[in-house]
Design an enzyme around this catalytic site. Structure first.
Site, PDB file in Angstrom:
ATOM      1  N   ASP A  79      73.995  69.916 180.051  1.00 49.81           N
ATOM      2  CA  ASP A  79      73.404  70.642 179.028  1.00 49.81           C
ATOM      3  C   ASP A  79      73.703  72.096 178.641  1.00 49.81           C
ATOM      4  OD1 ASP A  79      71.167  70.200 177.008  1.00 49.81           O
ATOM      5  OD2 ASP A  79      70.114  71.700 178.133  1.00 49.81           O
ATOM      6  N   GLU A 126      78.646  69.960 177.320  1.00 46.71           N
ATOM      7  CA  GLU A 126      77.821  70.405 175.839  1.00 46.71           C
ATOM      8  C   GLU A 126      78.275  71.795 175.753  1.00 46.71           C
ATOM      9  OE1 GLU A 126      73.868  70.888 173.432  1.00 46.71           O
ATOM     10  OE2 GLU A 126      74.086  71.425 175.350  1.00 46.71           O
TER      11      GLU A 126
HETATM   12  C1  NOJ Z   1      70.732  70.697 174.263  1.00 44.16           C
HETATM   13  C2  NOJ Z   1      70.013  69.463 174.207  1.00 44.16           C
HETATM   14  O1  NOJ Z   1      70.846  68.469 173.597  1.00 44.16           O
HETATM   15  C3  NOJ Z   1      69.008  69.657 173.338  1.00 44.16           C
HETATM   16  O2  NOJ Z   1      68.157  68.509 173.108  1.00 44.16           O
HETATM   17  C4  NOJ Z   1      67.861  70.704 174.165  1.00 44.16           C
HETATM   18  O3  NOJ Z   1      66.786  70.989 173.215  1.00 44.16           O
HETATM   19  C5  NOJ Z   1      68.619  71.929 174.456  1.00 44.16           C
HETATM   20  N1  NOJ Z   1      69.811  71.623 175.035  1.00 44.16           N
HETATM   21  C6  NOJ Z   1      67.786  72.629 175.589  1.00 44.16           C
HETATM   22  O4  NOJ Z   1      67.992  72.245 176.773  1.00 44.16           O
END
Ligand code: NOJ
Length: 559
Positions: A219, A277
């Site tokens: 993440d 990500e």
């Molecule tokens: C990316 C995640 O995919 C999202 O859902 C989340 O709100 C943020 N990161 C913070 O963790």
């Protein structure tokens, strides 16, 4: 989809490459996948019961969104215990059973790790609030600026809206320091310069790897390291973290962290893997995350940000492949996930002529009414494009059913913190997180058992009866059948070594070959003729041989 005289050629897929370079990964947003115990929330046992469905769909791996104990201020991305399971989702024993069963069916299983921030309920943050020795050094605490330190330490904005800093009350009741949260106030950012934080996360990786987990989606992988001194952002654009150089994002120091993680992953047999990500400025920056001693893969978000326009998609695909190749990494295609407007709805509106920018947590695609028939037609065409591209693809649960974004969730039922933090101006991401429709004529559409004691945690549209798995299962023209057929054909016809070669085609269209398969995509307003050959798949529900209508894709082999 209509298929024509298919002859599969077995045994060609992925022989030369490790699984993570060729896989189709299915994203399970667990809260919304399947509810086994009737509390209106999806859970691990619900997922276990649906593993045969995923096997029949034909995906290779699963990515399960965070399932850890959490106050759920941000859908589980606020983790209170990285080694446990949220009680609403099940138990550690359920998780271990899931891993065993999924592996038994041949799936790899990826979890989601959230290293940028913990929950405010995490014991570390609670210790920091009490100002226990060393506890605040694990987070980003700073004195405020201005008179009485009443102003935040810098001008950074939370991704969900509002300042990225919250002031605490000290144990003696006085107004105290501020802590950084790039997301919700319930998600304090960790201090990755602190060796204790690094050691803890490497240990968390091992905890799950030891239980057989095959890898992690990371993440906000681009957020862990912040610029020294936490300087003001200039200009302070909210959430502009992939367009503007910003001291909170994509700092070079982050790569050292992933070199350490890679060593942990490589110490296992078979080696475990990562997907990042990372919303960064360009593919040159992105490819740094997937150098051979760092992470294995990183989502290609330009593809997701691309409008339904052949010219834009063409350049996105070229750029993505060439930059990934420079570091010998696979490209990782994704059209939807739990953070963005579902692509059926994105494609249902006038398409911009450039990549869509991100503002805050969400990509904006305009407010005009959505033509969902058109959107679905394009989405069906888009999956044939995606699955013909080289390397890795991620599917988001429900896209195989052609689900649109649910745009009319009443404000008082919305749960995404974006809604509140934006001052109720940004509806947030609930619309792509609505629980899946499995069967039946009315909510909960088989998402929960018949004797459920609670409604699904987000309301399902009452007109989803035609979109359930049950309704689509035996219909050869359904979107579910299109996905199944395309996944089967991909396995049969494409190998990891088939390079993409563009074929000259008319404006508004894309055409390329990989091995003996050709993929033709028509984003223009007029039909085009296809070359002679055997059509393996066409995204339209009423195909005419050798003609590709607007907003349609086809796979063929020249004969
Ligand atoms: C990316 C995640 O995919 C999202 O859902 C989340 O709100 C943020 N990161 C913070 O963790």
């Amino acid at each position: 989809m209509t298929t024509h005289d298919i002859s599969d050629r077995p045994g060609m897929s992925g022989e030369a490459a490790p699984w993570w370079k060729t896989s189709v990964v299915y994203q399970v947003y667990i809260r919304s996948f399947a509810d086994s115990d009737g509390d209106g929330v999806g859970d691990i046992n619900g997922l276990r019961a649906k593993l045969p469905y995923l096997a029949s769909l034909g995906v290779d791996a699963l990515w399960v969104n965070p399932w850890y104990p959490s106050p759920m201020e941000d859908g589980g991305y606020d983790v209170a215990d990285y080694r446990g399971i949220e009680p609403a989702f099940g138990t550690l024993a359920d998780a271990e059973e899931l891993l065993r069963e999924a592996h038994g069916l041949g799936f790899k299983v990826l979890l989601d790790i959230v290293p940028n921030h913990t929950s405010a309920a995490h014991p570390w943050f609670q210790a920091a609030l009490r100002n226990e020795p060393g506890a605040r050094e694990r987070y980003v605490f700073r004195p405020g600026r201005g008179e009485n330190a009443a102003e935040p330490p810098n001008n950074w904005q939370s991704n969900f809206g509002g300042p990225a800093w919250t002031r605490i009350t000290e144990p003696d009741g006085t107004p105290g320091e501020w802590y950084l949260h790039l997301f919700a106030p319930g998600q304090p950012d960790l201090e990755w310069g602190n060796p204790e934080v690094r050691a803890e996360f490497e240990d968390i990786l091992r905890f799950w790897f030891d239980r057989g987990v095959d890898g992690f989606r990371i993440d906000v992988a681009h957020g862990l390291s912040k610029a020294a001194g936490l300087p003001d952002a200039s200009p302070p654009v909210p959430g502009a973290h992939h367009t503007t150089a910003h001291p909170a994002w994509d700092q070079d120091e982050v790569h050292e962290i992933y070199r350490g993680w890679r060593k942990v992953a490589d110490s296992y047999d078979p080696p475990r893997i990562f997907v990042a990500e990372a919303w960064v400025a360009n593919n040159e920056r992105l490819s740094q995350y997937v150098r051979s001693d760092e992470l294995h893969t990183a989502f290609q978000f330009d593809f997701l940000r691309a409008p339904w326009r052949a010219a834009v998609m063409h350049s996105v695909i070229d750029d993505a492949i060439s930059s990934a190749r420079q570091v010998n990494a696979p490209s990782t295609w994704v059209l939807s996930n739990h953070d963005v407007v579902r692509h059926v709805t994105r494609y249902a509106r006038t398409q911009p002529d450039h990549l869509v920018e991100s503002h805050g947590a969400r990509l904006r695609w305009g407010e005009e009414p959505a033509d969902l028939t058109l959107g679905l037609k394009r989405a069906r065409a888009a999956i044939l494009l995606t699955l013909a591209l080289p390397d890795v693809a991620y599917l988001y649960q429900g896209e195989e059913l052609g689900l649109p974004e649910v745009e009319d969730i009443p404000g008082h039922l919305r749960q995404d913190p974006t809604w509140r933090q934006s001052g109720y101006t940004d509806p947030g991401r609930d619309g792509c997180r609505v629980p899946l429709p499995w069967s039946g004529q009315a909510p909960p559409f088989g998402f929960s058992p018949d004797d459920a004691h609670a409604a699904p945690w987000l309301p399902q549209p009452t007109d989803w009866a035609s979109r359930t798995v049950e309704a689509q299962e035996d219909d050869p023209d359904s979107t579910l059948s299109l996905y199944r057929d395309a996944l089967r054909l991909r396995r049969a016809h494409l190998t990891s070594t088939d390079a993409l070669e563009w074929i000259d085609s008319a404006d508004g269209t894309l055409a390329f070959s990989r091995g003996d398969l050709e993929c033709w995509v028509n984003t223009s307003n007029g039909a085009i003729d296809l070359p002679e050959g055997k059509i393996l798949a066409m995204s339209t529900q009423s195909p005419t041989q050798q003609v590709l209508p607007p907003d349609t894709s086809a796979w063929l082999v020249r004969g």
